[in-house]
Design a protein around this motif. Structure first.
Motif, mmCIF file in Angstrom:
data_model
loop_
_atom_site.group_PDB
_atom_site.id
_atom_site.type_symbol
_atom_site.label_atom_id
_atom_site.label_comp_id
_atom_site.label_asym_id
_atom_site.label_seq_id
_atom_site.Cartn_x
_atom_site.Cartn_y
_atom_site.Cartn_z
ATOM 1 N N GLY A 213 46.042 9.840 -127.819
ATOM 2 C CA GLY A 213 45.200 9.304 -128.878
ATOM 3 C C GLY A 213 43.951 10.156 -129.000
ATOM 4 N N ASN A 214 42.851 9.511 -129.360
ATOM 5 C CA ASN A 214 41.561 10.199 -129.349
ATOM 6 C C ASN A 214 40.625 9.445 -128.419
ATOM 7 O OD1 ASN A 214 40.524 7.987 -130.839
ATOM 8 N ND2 ASN A 214 40.975 9.011 -132.787
ATOM 9 N N LEU A 215 39.419 9.960 -128.270
ATOM 10 C CA LEU A 215 38.492 9.350 -127.316
ATOM 11 C C LEU A 215 38.143 7.913 -127.691
ATOM 12 C CD1 LEU A 215 36.130 12.417 -126.714
ATOM 13 C CD2 LEU A 215 37.816 11.478 -125.118
ATOM 14 N N GLN A 216 38.213 7.584 -128.974
ATOM 15 C CA GLN A 216 37.904 6.221 -129.411
ATOM 16 C C GLN A 216 39.024 5.240 -129.057
ATOM 17 O OE1 GLN A 216 37.224 6.765 -133.623
ATOM 18 N NE2 GLN A 216 34.997 6.728 -133.367
ATOM 19 N N SER A 217 40.255 5.702 -129.113
ATOM 20 C CA SER A 217 41.397 4.794 -129.007
ATOM 21 C C SER A 217 42.085 4.777 -127.654
ATOM 22 C CB SER A 217 42.439 5.164 -130.067
ATOM 23 O OG SER A 217 43.004 6.448 -129.790
ATOM 24 N N ILE A 218 41.820 5.751 -126.797
ATOM 25 C CA ILE A 218 42.665 5.947 -125.624
ATOM 26 C C ILE A 218 42.588 4.786 -124.627
ATOM 27 C CG2 ILE A 218 40.974 7.220 -124.241
ATOM 28 C CD1 ILE A 218 44.795 7.876 -124.522
ATOM 29 N N GLN A 219 41.461 4.127 -124.501
ATOM 30 C CA GLN A 219 41.376 3.035 -123.538
ATOM 31 C C GLN A 219 42.278 1.868 -123.928
ATOM 32 O OE1 GLN A 219 36.900 2.991 -123.263
ATOM 33 N NE2 GLN A 219 37.329 2.918 -121.078
ATOM 34 N N GLN A 220 42.415 1.633 -125.225
ATOM 35 C CA GLN A 220 43.342 0.611 -125.696
ATOM 36 C C GLN A 220 44.778 1.007 -125.362
ATOM 37 O OE1 GLN A 220 42.792 -2.366 -126.908
ATOM 38 N NE2 GLN A 220 44.961 -2.824 -127.268
ATOM 39 N N THR A 221 45.083 2.291 -125.524
ATOM 40 C CA THR A 221 46.417 2.799 -125.185
ATOM 41 C C THR A 221 46.693 2.634 -123.699
ATOM 42 O OG1 THR A 221 46.306 4.429 -126.979
ATOM 43 C CG2 THR A 221 47.903 4.844 -125.224
ATOM 44 N N VAL A 222 45.698 2.914 -122.881
ATOM 45 C CA VAL A 222 45.840 2.764 -121.431
ATOM 46 C C VAL A 222 46.156 1.323 -121.066
ATOM 47 C CG1 VAL A 222 44.564 2.827 -119.239
ATOM 48 C CG2 VAL A 222 44.435 4.764 -120.817
ATOM 49 N N ARG A 223 45.455 0.398 -121.694
ATOM 50 C CA ARG A 223 45.694 -1.020 -121.424
ATOM 51 C C ARG A 223 47.089 -1.441 -121.887
ATOM 52 N NH1 ARG A 223 40.117 -1.364 -122.876
ATOM 53 N NH2 ARG A 223 40.667 -1.718 -125.073
ATOM 54 N N GLU A 224 47.470 -1.022 -123.077
ATOM 55 C CA GLU A 224 48.769 -1.416 -123.626
ATOM 56 C C GLU A 224 49.929 -0.867 -122.806
ATOM 57 O OE1 GLU A 224 48.643 -0.041 -127.615
ATOM 58 O OE2 GLU A 224 47.384 -1.704 -128.337
ATOM 59 N N GLN A 225 49.794 0.362 -122.353
ATOM 60 C CA GLN A 225 50.881 1.003 -121.603
ATOM 61 C C GLN A 225 50.727 0.845 -120.094
ATOM 62 O OE1 GLN A 225 51.195 4.660 -124.846
ATOM 63 N NE2 GLN A 225 52.023 4.966 -122.809
ATOM 64 N N LYS A 226 49.616 0.231 -119.681
ATOM 65 C CA LYS A 226 49.334 0.003 -118.268
ATOM 66 C C LYS A 226 49.365 1.305 -117.470
ATOM 67 C CE LYS A 226 51.157 -4.712 -118.478
ATOM 68 N NZ LYS A 226 52.128 -5.691 -117.932
ATOM 69 N N LEU A 227 48.730 2.319 -118.016
ATOM 70 C CA LEU A 227 48.672 3.615 -117.353
ATOM 71 C C LEU A 227 47.702 3.561 -116.181
ATOM 72 C CD1 LEU A 227 48.502 5.908 -120.519
ATOM 73 C CD2 LEU A 227 50.501 5.437 -119.085
ATOM 74 N N GLN A 228 48.057 4.211 -115.097
ATOM 75 C CA GLN A 228 47.221 4.215 -113.908
ATOM 76 C C GLN A 228 47.500 5.469 -113.088
ATOM 77 O OE1 GLN A 228 48.290 0.738 -111.616
ATOM 78 N NE2 GLN A 228 50.462 1.094 -111.862
ATOM 79 N N SER A 229 46.809 5.615 -111.977
ATOM 80 C CA SER A 229 47.026 6.760 -111.089
ATOM 81 C C SER A 229 48.400 6.669 -110.419
ATOM 82 C CB SER A 229 45.941 6.795 -110.006
ATOM 83 O OG SER A 229 44.675 6.965 -110.594
ATOM 84 N N PRO A 230 49.002 7.827 -110.094
ATOM 85 C CA PRO A 230 48.512 9.191 -110.309
ATOM 86 C C PRO A 230 48.743 9.651 -111.743
ATOM 87 C CG PRO A 230 50.648 9.256 -109.238
ATOM 88 C CD PRO A 230 50.278 7.802 -109.353
ATOM 89 N N ALA A 231 47.687 10.186 -112.331
ATOM 90 C CA ALA A 231 47.770 10.640 -113.716
ATOM 91 C C ALA A 231 46.790 11.791 -113.912
ATOM 92 C CB ALA A 231 47.443 9.500 -114.678
#
Length: 256
Positions: A213-231
């Motif tokens: 995404g972009n810097l504005q949207s990426i945190q929402q993407t992280v929450r939706e996809q449950k992204l976490q370490s290791p990344a």
């Protein structure tokens, strides 16, 4: 007690980013010749199949909050097993010299009389963007790239991060998920909220996930996809090349 019947030595091997096929041939040969293998959490354990059946295989992955204590223990284990068994292979994820504390282990081993050989590995900083069709440099788009750690001893962002944010270069951040909010705030100040960003979890592995995404949207993407370490985090205009490759693939399939 020193066993004078063995030749105490250490081979530091980079295991690559996760895909077992991305270890080097020289790394495989070191595993085949190992008497003892000390391996990390980010080193693919399937690589241990290259070891001789009688070789000792010891997991030394670190736990959060205990890194410093465990690092001292690992240093001591390297020397102890080298003198008791002979050839110790230290199998580390990625490349041992890219935020892998390989230099610390090398210096400790040499100080205690071990012969040390280095076998470089493919760093996730290079491999993970590449396997997702994100070039770190691209003519007319990005002339250089930074690789920065998101974790310092003090727990704050590296001062180099601010310099990287002020540049026009592609920036690859390792171990940065805990600092994601601070990283986004910093880069947004210098590059604006529309700057492209990719977060790739378990890169090159079968359970890889990617959020773009972009810097504005990426945190929402992280929450939706449950992204976490290791990344790893990739920031820069080159991230758009990922979508271009996807579109080209779809267009190619449509022509078949």
């Amino acid at each position: 007690m020193i066993n004078y019947a063995v030749n105490p030595r250490l081979t530091m091997v980079g295991a690559g980013p996760g895909d077992e096929e991305l270890i080097t041939l020289k790394g495989v040969r070191a595993l085949e010749a190992a008497d003892v293998v000390l391996y990390d959490a980010l080193a693919n354990p399937t690589l241990l199949r290259y070891c001789q059946p009688e070789a000792l295989k010891i997991f030394v992955g670190k736990r959060a909050g205990l890194h410093q204590v465990q690092q001292r223990s690992i240093n001591q284990l390297i020397v102890r097993y080298a003198y008791s068994h002979g050839h110790v292979v230290r199998l580390k994820g990625g490349d041992p010299f890219v935020f892998g504390r390989g230099q610390e282990e090398k210096e400790y081993a040499i100080k205690h009389g071990l012969e040390v050989t280095m076998v470089p590995g493919i760093s996730s900083a290079l491999a993970v963007p590449a396997t997702n069709n994100i070039p770190l440099t691209s003519r007319g788009v990005s002339e250089s790239f930074w690789v920065v750690t998101g974790t310092t001893r003090s727990g704050t962002l590296s001062s180099d991060m601010a310099l990287a944010a002020q540049s026009s270069a592609t920036v690859v951040i390792l171990m940065g998920m805990r600092q994601l909010s601070s990283i986004i705030k910093l880069f947004s100040q210098h590059r604006g909220g529309d700057e492209s960003i990719a977060i790739i979890q378990n890169g090159t592995c079968s359970n890889e996930q990617i959020g773009i995404g972009n810097l504005q949207s990426i945190q929402q993407t992280v929450r939706e996809q449950k992204l976490q370490s290791p990344a790893i985090i990739v920031i820069g205009a080159v991230v758009a090349k990922h979508w271009e490759s996807v579109q080209q693939k779809v267009a190619g399939l449509a022509l078949v």
